[in-house]
Design an enzyme around this catalytic site. Structure first.
Site, PDB file in Angstrom:
ATOM      1  N   ASP A 156      -5.272  14.324  -9.520  1.00  0.00           N
ATOM      2  CA  ASP A 156      -4.881  13.249 -10.432  1.00  0.00           C
ATOM      3  C   ASP A 156      -3.874  12.289  -9.826  1.00  0.00           C
ATOM      4  OD1 ASP A 156      -2.648  15.124 -10.379  1.00  0.00           O
ATOM      5  OD2 ASP A 156      -1.852  13.960 -12.048  1.00  0.00           O
ATOM      6  N   GLY A 208      -4.687  20.917 -10.139  1.00  0.00           N
ATOM      7  CA  GLY A 208      -5.567  20.284  -9.152  1.00  0.00           C
ATOM      8  C   GLY A 208      -6.730  21.129  -8.650  1.00  0.00           C
ATOM      9  N   THR A 232       4.207  23.556  -1.326  1.00  0.00           N
ATOM     10  CA  THR A 232       3.713  24.321  -2.473  1.00  0.00           C
ATOM     11  C   THR A 232       3.126  25.651  -2.004  1.00  0.00           C
ATOM     12  OG1 THR A 232       3.155  22.222  -3.531  1.00  0.00           O
ATOM     13  CG2 THR A 232       2.209  24.207  -4.507  1.00  0.00           C
ATOM     14  N   ASP A 236      -0.875  19.183   1.326  1.00  0.00           N
ATOM     15  CA  ASP A 236      -0.266  17.956   1.844  1.00  0.00           C
ATOM     16  C   ASP A 236       0.906  18.345   2.752  1.00  0.00           C
ATOM     17  OD1 ASP A 236       0.558  15.306   2.118  1.00  0.00           O
ATOM     18  OD2 ASP A 236       1.418  15.167   0.129  1.00  0.00           O
TER      19      ASP A 236
HETATM   20  P1  IMP Z   1       2.305  19.855  -0.952  1.00  0.00           P
HETATM   21  O1  IMP Z   1       3.297  20.823  -1.494  1.00  0.00           O
HETATM   22  O2  IMP Z   1       2.961  18.619  -0.407  1.00  0.00           O
HETATM   23  O3  IMP Z   1       1.346  20.456   0.027  1.00  0.00           O
HETATM   24  O4  IMP Z   1       1.536  19.275  -2.178  1.00  0.00           O
HETATM   25  C1  IMP Z   1       0.481  19.859  -2.741  1.00  0.00           C
HETATM   26  C2  IMP Z   1       0.270  19.260  -4.106  1.00  0.00           C
HETATM   27  O5  IMP Z   1       0.568  17.867  -4.135  1.00  0.00           O
HETATM   28  C3  IMP Z   1      -1.164  19.368  -4.474  1.00  0.00           C
HETATM   29  O6  IMP Z   1      -1.384  20.559  -5.160  1.00  0.00           O
HETATM   30  C4  IMP Z   1      -1.391  18.138  -5.335  1.00  0.00           C
HETATM   31  O7  IMP Z   1      -1.085  18.445  -6.680  1.00  0.00           O
HETATM   32  C5  IMP Z   1      -0.386  17.137  -4.855  1.00  0.00           C
HETATM   33  N1  IMP Z   1      -0.972  16.120  -3.944  1.00  0.00           N
HETATM   34  C6  IMP Z   1      -0.720  15.947  -2.634  1.00  0.00           C
HETATM   35  N2  IMP Z   1      -1.422  14.923  -2.121  1.00  0.00           N
HETATM   36  C7  IMP Z   1      -2.152  14.434  -3.148  1.00  0.00           C
HETATM   37  C8  IMP Z   1      -3.106  13.359  -3.243  1.00  0.00           C
HETATM   38  O8  IMP Z   1      -3.436  12.640  -2.289  1.00  0.00           O
HETATM   39  N3  IMP Z   1      -3.660  13.166  -4.475  1.00  0.00           N
HETATM   40  C9  IMP Z   1      -3.355  13.933  -5.558  1.00  0.00           C
HETATM   41  N4  IMP Z   1      -2.460  14.946  -5.504  1.00  0.00           N
HETATM   42  C10 IMP Z   1      -1.866  15.190  -4.310  1.00  0.00           C
HETATM   43 MG    MG Z   2      -0.946  15.892  -9.435  1.00  0.00          MG
END
Ligand code: IMP
Ligand code: MG
Length: 198
Positions: free
Chosen positions: A165, A50, A113, A109
């Site tokens: 994506d 991403g 991660t 988000d």
């Molecule tokens: P986290 O661990 O929930 O913060 O997620 C981060 C990862 O989720 C990002 O690196 C994205 O790959 C994916 N992600 C979270 N929200 C979205 C979105 O709205 N569109 C696309 N990918 C997302």
């Molecule tokens: Mg993705």
């Protein structure tokens, strides 16, 4: 995240951030990093996949010496379903011990991660660690993570484009758009199926 449902066709909806807005903001962040890290030769770590377009644009406006490296982690099992299980699919190629590191992310988000990566990089004895993300969804945060450079805040909708994506599609869009369910996927229109999404 009720916006895109399992088994339904999807479509690219309203544009949230235009190409021009992204270009301007990316240049501003590059300027800020260039002044914050003058003489420090930072390592910019792009989170694949991403973050790759963001990194490519960012470095072309950064005016100080720096290095880039890449790490691939997998956190989303199937399209939009959130997952707290994170694994490294491809690791950094160089040691980051005693280096000033900036993580370059496409979107933060829940924060899981980043939190995972931060722990991993701290264990590798980095000198300093900052996070730069193009998009931030603060309302979705489940775990507190410091984010130092933010391009844009976005609401709790699923977004695609500029590297982000949905099931490997739509990364090529030059803007950020909301992904929505299509009433019916017309023949030949840019859409996919949310198979496996919750
Ligand atoms: P986290 O661990 O929930 O913060 O997620 C981060 C990862 O989720 C990002 O690196 C994205 O790959 C994916 N992600 C979270 N929200 C979205 C979105 O709205 N569109 C696309 N990918 C997302
Ligand atoms: Mg993705």
């Amino acid at each position: 995240m009720d916006h895109v449902r399992k088994g339904r066709a999807v479509q690219v909806g309203r544009v949230l951030i235009t190409r021009e807005e992204i270009e301007t903001r990316v240049r501003e962040i590059a300027g800020q990093i260039s002044s914050d890290y003058a003489d420090r030769n930072p390592v910019l770590i792009s989170l694949l996949k991403g973050g790759f377009i963001f990194l490519a644009d960012l470095v072309r406006s950064i005016t100080i010496p720096h290095e880039v490296d890449f790490i691939t982690v997998h956190s989303y099992r199937d399209g939009i379903a959130r997952s707290e299980r994170i694994e490294i699919l491809s690791d950094l190629k160089r040691s980051v011990s005693d280096r000033d590191v900036i993580i370059i992310e496409g979107i933060v988000d829940t924060g899981h991660t980043l939190s995972f990566l931060e722990r991993m990089l701290e264990d590798r004895c980095v000198r300093s660690l900052r996070v730069c993300t193009l998009l931030d969804k603060p309302s979705c945060r489940e775990i507190k993570v410091p984010v130092d450079y933010v391009g844009f805040k976005v609401p709790d909708v699923f977004v695609v484009g500029y590297g982000l994506d949905f099931m490997e599609r739509f990364r090529n869009l030059a803007y950020i758009a909301e992904l929505t369910n299509a009433p019916a996927a017309p023949e030949g229109k840019e859409s996919g199926t949310a198979a496996g999404a919750k």
